[in-house]
Design a protein around this motif. Structure first.
Motif, PDB file in Angstrom:
ATOM      1  N   VAL A  24       2.481  84.272 136.173  1.00 18.78           N
ATOM      2  CA  VAL A  24       1.251  83.727 135.595  1.00 18.78           C
ATOM      3  C   VAL A  24       0.852  82.441 136.299  1.00 18.78           C
ATOM      4  CG1 VAL A  24       0.305  82.641 133.517  1.00 18.78           C
ATOM      5  CG2 VAL A  24       1.506  84.816 133.356  1.00 18.78           C
ATOM      6  N   VAL A  25       1.799  81.549 136.493  1.00 19.57           N
ATOM      7  CA  VAL A  25       1.488  80.250 137.111  1.00 19.57           C
ATOM      8  C   VAL A  25       0.984  80.433 138.538  1.00 19.57           C
ATOM      9  CG1 VAL A  25       2.507  78.085 137.913  1.00 19.57           C
ATOM     10  CG2 VAL A  25       3.039  78.933 135.636  1.00 19.57           C
ATOM     11  N   THR A  26       1.661  81.250 139.326  1.00 15.38           N
ATOM     12  CA  THR A  26       1.225  81.419 140.712  1.00 15.38           C
ATOM     13  C   THR A  26      -0.112  82.158 140.792  1.00 15.38           C
ATOM     14  OG1 THR A  26       2.574  83.418 140.952  1.00 15.38           O
ATOM     15  CG2 THR A  26       3.547  81.337 141.697  1.00 15.38           C
ATOM     16  N   ALA A  27      -0.334  83.117 139.884  1.00 21.89           N
ATOM     17  CA  ALA A  27      -1.629  83.812 139.874  1.00 21.89           C
ATOM     18  C   ALA A  27      -2.753  82.840 139.536  1.00 21.89           C
ATOM     19  CB  ALA A  27      -1.604  84.969 138.876  1.00 21.89           C
ATOM     20  N   LEU A  28      -2.529  81.987 138.548  1.00 18.86           N
ATOM     21  CA  LEU A  28      -3.552  81.008 138.186  1.00 18.86           C
ATOM     22  C   LEU A  28      -3.807  80.009 139.313  1.00 18.86           C
ATOM     23  CD1 LEU A  28      -2.741  80.321 134.426  1.00 18.86           C
ATOM     24  CD2 LEU A  28      -4.699  81.557 135.380  1.00 18.86           C
ATOM     25  N   GLU A  29      -2.754  79.615 140.025  1.00 16.31           N
ATOM     26  CA  GLU A  29      -2.932  78.691 141.152  1.00 16.31           C
ATOM     27  C   GLU A  29      -3.765  79.332 142.265  1.00 16.31           C
ATOM     28  OE1 GLU A  29       1.077  77.726 142.205  1.00 16.31           O
ATOM     29  OE2 GLU A  29       1.243  76.173 140.659  1.00 16.31           O
ATOM     30  N   THR A  30      -3.468  80.579 142.584  1.00 20.06           N
ATOM     31  CA  THR A  30      -4.226  81.274 143.625  1.00 20.06           C
ATOM     32  C   THR A  30      -5.681  81.449 143.202  1.00 20.06           C
ATOM     33  OG1 THR A  30      -2.236  82.466 144.322  1.00 20.06           O
ATOM     34  CG2 THR A  30      -4.351  83.363 145.039  1.00 20.06           C
ATOM     35  N   CYS A  31      -5.893  81.834 141.959  1.00 21.10           N
ATOM     36  CA  CYS A  31      -7.265  82.021 141.466  1.00 21.10           C
ATOM     37  C   CYS A  31      -8.029  80.702 141.487  1.00 21.10           C
ATOM     38  CB  CYS A  31      -7.246  82.603 140.053  1.00 21.10           C
ATOM     39  SG  CYS A  31      -6.654  84.310 140.005  1.00 21.10           S
ATOM     40  N   ALA A  32      -7.390  79.625 141.060  1.00 22.85           N
ATOM     41  CA  ALA A  32      -8.058  78.321 141.071  1.00 22.85           C
ATOM     42  C   ALA A  32      -8.430  77.925 142.493  1.00 22.85           C
ATOM     43  CB  ALA A  32      -7.150  77.266 140.440  1.00 22.85           C
ATOM     44  N   LEU A  33      -7.559  78.207 143.439  1.00 23.94           N
ATOM     45  CA  LEU A  33      -7.837  77.892 144.837  1.00 23.94           C
ATOM     46  C   LEU A  33      -9.060  78.665 145.343  1.00 23.94           C
ATOM     47  CD1 LEU A  33      -6.684  76.404 147.369  1.00 23.94           C
ATOM     48  CD2 LEU A  33      -5.500  78.536 147.891  1.00 23.94           C
ATOM     49  N   GLY A 119      -0.903  87.258 123.465  1.00 29.44           N
ATOM     50  CA  GLY A 119       0.398  86.683 123.169  1.00 29.44           C
ATOM     51  C   GLY A 119       1.518  87.160 124.063  1.00 29.44           C
ATOM     52  N   LEU A 120       1.179  87.769 125.193  1.00 27.30           N
ATOM     53  CA  LEU A 120       2.224  88.243 126.103  1.00 27.30           C
ATOM     54  C   LEU A 120       2.879  87.104 126.866  1.00 27.30           C
ATOM     55  CD1 LEU A 120       0.550  91.427 127.585  1.00 27.30           C
ATOM     56  CD2 LEU A 120       2.392  91.297 125.927  1.00 27.30           C
ATOM     57  N   VAL A 121       2.090  86.133 127.269  1.00 24.33           N
ATOM     58  CA  VAL A 121       2.605  85.000 128.022  1.00 24.33           C
ATOM     59  C   VAL A 121       1.851  83.743 127.610  1.00 24.33           C
ATOM     60  CG1 VAL A 121       3.338  86.285 130.072  1.00 24.33           C
ATOM     61  CG2 VAL A 121       1.016  85.421 129.933  1.00 24.33           C
ATOM     62  N   CYS A 122       2.457  82.621 127.832  1.00 16.28           N
ATOM     63  CA  CYS A 122       1.795  81.337 127.609  1.00 16.28           C
ATOM     64  C   CYS A 122       1.060  80.988 128.899  1.00 16.28           C
ATOM     65  CB  CYS A 122       2.826  80.259 127.279  1.00 16.28           C
ATOM     66  SG  CYS A 122       2.111  78.623 127.069  1.00 16.28           S
ATOM     67  N   VAL A 123      -0.229  80.744 128.787  1.00 16.13           N
ATOM     68  CA  VAL A 123      -1.018  80.453 129.974  1.00 16.13           C
ATOM     69  C   VAL A 123      -1.353  78.963 130.083  1.00 16.13           C
ATOM     70  CG1 VAL A 123      -1.996  82.760 130.111  1.00 16.13           C
ATOM     71  CG2 VAL A 123      -3.188  81.010 128.797  1.00 16.13           C
ATOM     72  N   HIS A 124      -0.728  78.164 129.262  1.00 11.91           N
ATOM     73  CA  HIS A 124      -1.004  76.727 129.298  1.00 11.91           C
ATOM     74  C   HIS A 124      -0.284  76.079 130.485  1.00 11.91           C
ATOM     75  CE1 HIS A 124      -1.535  77.800 124.963  1.00 11.91           C
ATOM     76  NE2 HIS A 124      -2.719  77.350 125.329  1.00 11.91           N
ATOM     77  N   PRO A 125      -0.828  74.993 131.007  1.00  8.45           N
ATOM     78  CA  PRO A 125      -0.203  74.340 132.160  1.00  8.45           C
ATOM     79  C   PRO A 125       1.268  73.979 131.916  1.00  8.45           C
ATOM     80  CG  PRO A 125      -2.366  73.421 131.778  1.00  8.45           C
ATOM     81  CD  PRO A 125      -2.082  74.348 130.634  1.00  8.45           C
ATOM     82  N   ARG A 126       1.555  73.431 130.751  1.00 10.81           N
ATOM     83  CA  ARG A 126       2.956  73.218 130.352  1.00 10.81           C
ATOM     84  C   ARG A 126       3.286  74.295 129.346  1.00 10.81           C
ATOM     85  NH1 ARG A 126       4.914  67.524 128.584  1.00 10.81           N
ATOM     86  NH2 ARG A 126       6.809  68.741 128.567  1.00 10.81           N
ATOM     87  N   GLU A 127       4.315  75.059 129.612  1.00 11.91           N
ATOM     88  CA  GLU A 127       4.654  76.184 128.750  1.00 11.91           C
ATOM     89  C   GLU A 127       4.980  75.710 127.340  1.00 11.91           C
ATOM     90  OE1 GLU A 127       7.360  80.188 128.861  1.00 11.91           O
ATOM     91  OE2 GLU A 127       8.016  78.462 130.001  1.00 11.91           O
TER      92      GLU A 127
END
Length: 183
Positions: A24-33, A119-127
């Motif tokens: 999730v974190v790496t996907a969000l980083e790539t998408c933000a980029l 509710g599958l994963v936490c998508v917040h910057p800090r888990e």
């Protein structure tokens, strides 16, 4: 709606293995980029190939995490849309390839957002802390249920207005403070 119905109907979060959180974190980083307005990371056809491969891997990892839960029609549809887009060959022209990558990034980001909503994963910057952690109430609020006086937190915990908690299938009674001083 009573507590028993609410407990039976709730969607408990899946265990959050480090691999799912990392996906999730790496996907969000790539998408933000890719979705940043002021940055163009696509400068060559090699960049297009690399970013497409990265987005395809994100889509694959997220799809496997999403597939580990019972069918969620909206999530399944978003995963399938992202899978089809990722399978398409990118356009040859650089401007069109940038638009293709942005669209794919938006689709991958939509999958992540829906996974968080389900509710599958936490998508917040800090888990958010898990349900069994001592600081479980520090998780972010996912849904407010005013008719029964509680909030569903990101970690699947129900936090009631009277400070009672329902977590991991156990009920924790409200914490009462003892009044001090003269009455």
């Amino acid at each position: 709606m009573n507590l028993r119905t609410l407990t039976a109907a709730r969607r408990a979060p899946a265990p959050r293995p480090a691999a799912a959180r990392r996906a999730v974190v790496t996907a969000l980083e790539t998408c933000a980029l890719l979705l940043a307005e002021d940055v163009s990371v696509v400068k060559s056809s090699q960049d297009v190939r690399d970013l497409r491969l990265r987005l395809r891997l994100h889509q694959k990892h997220l799809g496997s995490v999403a597939g580990s839960r019972p069918a969620q029609p909206r999530l399944s549809g978003l995963v399938e849309t992202a899978r089809r887009s990722a399978a398409q060959a990118p356009p040859d022209r650089l401007g069109e390839a940038q638009a293709y990558l942005r669209q794919l990034a938006e689709e991958v980001q939509a999958v992540v957002v829906e996974m968080g909503r389900c509710g599958l994963v936490c998508v917040h910057p800090r888990e958010c802390p898990p349900a069994h952690a001592p600081d479980q109430a520090a998780a972010r609020i996912r849904t407010v249920l005013p008719d029964i006086g509680c909030r569903l937190l990101c970690n699947g915990v129900f936090s009631f207005d009277d400070t009672g908690v329902l977590a991991d299938g156990r009920v924790y009674p409200p914490r009462r403070t003892v009044p001090t001083g003269p009455r």
